[in-house]
Every structure is written in C-alpha cells, then in structure tokens.
Write a protein that holds these residues in place. Sequence first.
Motif, PDB file in Angstrom:
ATOM      1  N   ILE A 223      33.710 -61.841  96.355  1.00  0.00           N
ATOM      2  CA  ILE A 223      33.027 -60.798  95.594  1.00  0.00           C
ATOM      3  C   ILE A 223      33.394 -61.018  94.135  1.00  0.00           C
ATOM      4  CG2 ILE A 223      32.902 -58.326  95.102  1.00  0.00           C
ATOM      5  CD1 ILE A 223      33.377 -57.776  98.053  1.00  0.00           C
ATOM      6  N   HIS A 233      26.527 -56.750  87.065  1.00  0.00           N
ATOM      7  CA  HIS A 233      26.356 -56.514  88.493  1.00  0.00           C
ATOM      8  C   HIS A 233      27.543 -57.116  89.237  1.00  0.00           C
ATOM      9  CE1 HIS A 233      22.183 -55.183  87.896  1.00  0.00           C
ATOM     10  NE2 HIS A 233      22.118 -56.138  86.982  1.00  0.00           N
ATOM     11  N   THR A 234      27.579 -56.849  90.540  1.00  0.00           N
ATOM     12  CA  THR A 234      28.650 -57.393  91.377  1.00  0.00           C
ATOM     13  C   THR A 234      28.029 -58.102  92.576  1.00  0.00           C
ATOM     14  OG1 THR A 234      30.140 -55.610  90.720  1.00  0.00           O
ATOM     15  CG2 THR A 234      30.739 -56.869  92.680  1.00  0.00           C
ATOM     16  N   ALA A 235      28.395 -59.358  92.752  1.00  0.00           N
ATOM     17  CA  ALA A 235      27.800 -60.197  93.796  1.00  0.00           C
ATOM     18  C   ALA A 235      28.758 -60.392  94.955  1.00  0.00           C
ATOM     19  CB  ALA A 235      27.408 -61.555  93.222  1.00  0.00           C
ATOM     20  N   MET A 236      28.172 -60.583  96.134  1.00  0.00           N
ATOM     21  CA  MET A 236      28.919 -61.015  97.307  1.00  0.00           C
ATOM     22  C   MET A 236      28.277 -62.291  97.840  1.00  0.00           C
ATOM     23  SD  MET A 236      26.568 -60.538  99.923  1.00  0.00           S
ATOM     24  CE  MET A 236      27.393 -60.350 101.473  1.00  0.00           C
ATOM     25  N   MET A 264      32.754 -54.322  99.978  1.00  0.00           N
ATOM     26  CA  MET A 264      31.521 -54.304  99.194  1.00  0.00           C
ATOM     27  C   MET A 264      31.258 -52.916  98.623  1.00  0.00           C
ATOM     28  SD  MET A 264      29.077 -56.614 101.667  1.00  0.00           S
ATOM     29  CE  MET A 264      27.584 -55.941 100.940  1.00  0.00           C
ATOM     30  N   THR A 269      28.998 -53.562  95.228  1.00  0.00           N
ATOM     31  CA  THR A 269      28.212 -54.803  95.318  1.00  0.00           C
ATOM     32  C   THR A 269      26.718 -54.516  95.386  1.00  0.00           C
ATOM     33  OG1 THR A 269      30.047 -55.856  96.485  1.00  0.00           O
ATOM     34  CG2 THR A 269      27.894 -56.898  96.671  1.00  0.00           C
ATOM     35  N   ASP A 270      25.962 -55.189  94.526  1.00  0.00           N
ATOM     36  CA  ASP A 270      24.512 -54.997  94.515  1.00  0.00           C
ATOM     37  C   ASP A 270      23.733 -56.306  94.454  1.00  0.00           C
ATOM     38  OD1 ASP A 270      25.232 -55.615  91.914  1.00  0.00           O
ATOM     39  OD2 ASP A 270      24.024 -54.050  90.976  1.00  0.00           O
ATOM     40  N   GLU A 272      23.315 -60.172  96.471  1.00  0.00           N
ATOM     41  CA  GLU A 272      23.631 -60.959  97.673  1.00  0.00           C
ATOM     42  C   GLU A 272      23.307 -62.418  97.424  1.00  0.00           C
ATOM     43  OE1 GLU A 272      22.692 -63.404 100.940  1.00  0.00           O
ATOM     44  OE2 GLU A 272      21.080 -62.452  99.785  1.00  0.00           O
ATOM     45  N   THR A 305      22.084 -54.142  99.895  1.00  0.00           N
ATOM     46  CA  THR A 305      23.129 -55.099 100.298  1.00  0.00           C
ATOM     47  C   THR A 305      23.893 -54.564 101.504  1.00  0.00           C
ATOM     48  OG1 THR A 305      24.694 -54.191  98.678  1.00  0.00           O
ATOM     49  CG2 THR A 305      23.421 -56.113  98.007  1.00  0.00           C
TER      50      THR A 305
END
Length: 330
Positions: A223, A233-236, A264, A269-270, A272, A305
């Motif tokens: 993450i 933003h925040t990715a996984m 997440m 997390t938003d 993917e 997500t």
Amino acid sequence: MTSPLPHPDHPAAPLSRRRFTHLAALTLTAGAGALPLATPASATTSAAQAYYDRARALAGDDQVLLTLVKALTPGAVVPRPPAPQPLLLFDNVAMLSVGWVSATAVLTDDGIVLIDALTSPEEAEGTVVAGLRTLGADPHTIKYIVVTHGHDDHYGGAQHLADHYGARILMTPADWNLTAHSDSPHAPTRDLDITDGQRLTLGATTIHLHHTPGHTPGTVSPIFPVHTGPHRHTAMLWGGTNPPPTPAELRTYLSSIHTFRTHMHQAGTDVELSNHPNDYGLQRAEQLRTDPHGPNPFILGAPRTQRYMRVMDLMLRGRLADAETTADDG
C-alpha cells in the motif's frame, strides 16, 4: 524526472487506428465481455456456485470486477495480451509490462522502488530499464526491488538489476526459502527480508508491505501513496491472485483478504493495481494513454476498492467449497 509519455497532466493523444486496434486486442484477449461464472456444473458444487453467483452479482457491470471474477473462476488461465508501451499511471507510478505480467515503478525524490522484476534479465533490461529511460527516469536510481512473491515471473529480472544497477532485493523469508528451492536459472541471491507491516521509506515516500500469504507462503501486498499534480491518493497492489489448491491454503488466503481489507480501510485506499492482467488493468492503461485528461481509471474510490476485495473474498469462498468437497470425496 521528466515524463515525455502521456499521463493525466499531459495533452490528450488522438485515438489512432493502431491504438484502437491494440485496445480492441487487449479487450478480446483479456475477456472483457460475457464471463463464465464457473466451470461446468459437474465440476462445481452447488455451495461453491452460490458464492460464484454472489460475486458475479456484486460485480454488476463493472469491468474491473468482472475481469477479477473471470480470473478467479476455476479453470481460468492468465491471458497473454500484447505488451503495452511504458506508461505513467500517476506522476510517481510507472507501469512496465510485457503484457501477461507487469512491474510497477514507484518514483520518489530519492530514487525508485520497483515492485516485481518480470521474468528474466532480458525483460529486466528490455522492458524495465528501457521503459524507465523512455519515461525520463534513470534505472541507476533503482534502490529497491520488492518481489511480491517467489515465482520466477516476478523475480526473474531482479538479480540482473541488482548486479548492474545496484538495487537491493526484498522478499519475505518464506518466499526466499521458496525461491532457494526453485530450478529457475534466474533465482536471486538472498538479500533483504520483508517483515509483515514493514515500512519501506525512500525520500518522502513510504510503502507499507503487508504479508498476505495464500498465493505463496510469503506473498506481500503493498500500500503506497500516489499522486497526479496536487491530487493525492493511496494505492494497493494485491501481490498474488491465482488461488492455491488445498483447503488449508485457501483458508489462509481468505484470512489474508480479511486482514488486508482492514489495512486498506485504515489507509483510505482508493486505487487498485495488479501485476497480472486480471483486473482490466491493461485496458485501463490504454484508456489513460488515449484520454490523459479524463478521469484516471485506476482511481476506483474507497468503496469500489473494498468491493473489489469483497468479490475476491466470495470467489475464494467458492474455491474453498469446491476444494473441501474434493477433499471429502478423496
């Protein structure tokens, strides 16, 4: 770092005949249309089918979720679409792909963290190194390679990058052990261990590495922050999608999904991302390349997500129901 290829802050490129054909080929190869819900009834229990049906219903008409359903349906195979050109998905994230498997470069103000390294030294040089240079990044600034799991399509180019560009290789102890017993000629020499929840910081960027066993005993799912201009933003990135065969391993996989969903949610997390074309990712990349001023298709939003992971959870519950029936019959 400069970024000559299109991304969300750059002028839109017209949809050329070649690009249209490429996007159509990706759609056909990855199966964006009608999806089978499962294997034939004779090979699927009614309990399992109920889970598969719930996953399909939850996916609705969402192509990202539908592609995930297809990828997790029994008997599915990894599609082999054509390799795309390198692309900045965000100002600080590049996709470097050979089509059926991808590496992700996180660009920081103090160097690059590479997530996965493709299948071989040749792909590391021809796709990762060449792709970074195309995007205006220096491969000599690769500081770390995070190997999400110990299969050679993810670590195959890692040792080459370590030997020629000075990168350090990270993997969980469980998957270092898995790799040590591999017959791959490209297995890397053991370097740095990843611990569950480890924070890998380079410059002002911190990547959280979460142990999500299931696909392999030591699979890791990162993450991390992403941005385009001022938009944050925040990715996984789920480290390994293909389910294991045994009930015990599938229960471990389900536990990992549950734990990671919590991480997440806590991280907000938003976005993917994936290392295989099991999430409509290559098609979304082409959408972004074609319309860089439009909405970034990798930003799903936090609810979507979470729904992505819920679809995965339901599909894995179906796989577990099938595996338990097979074990009982045996």
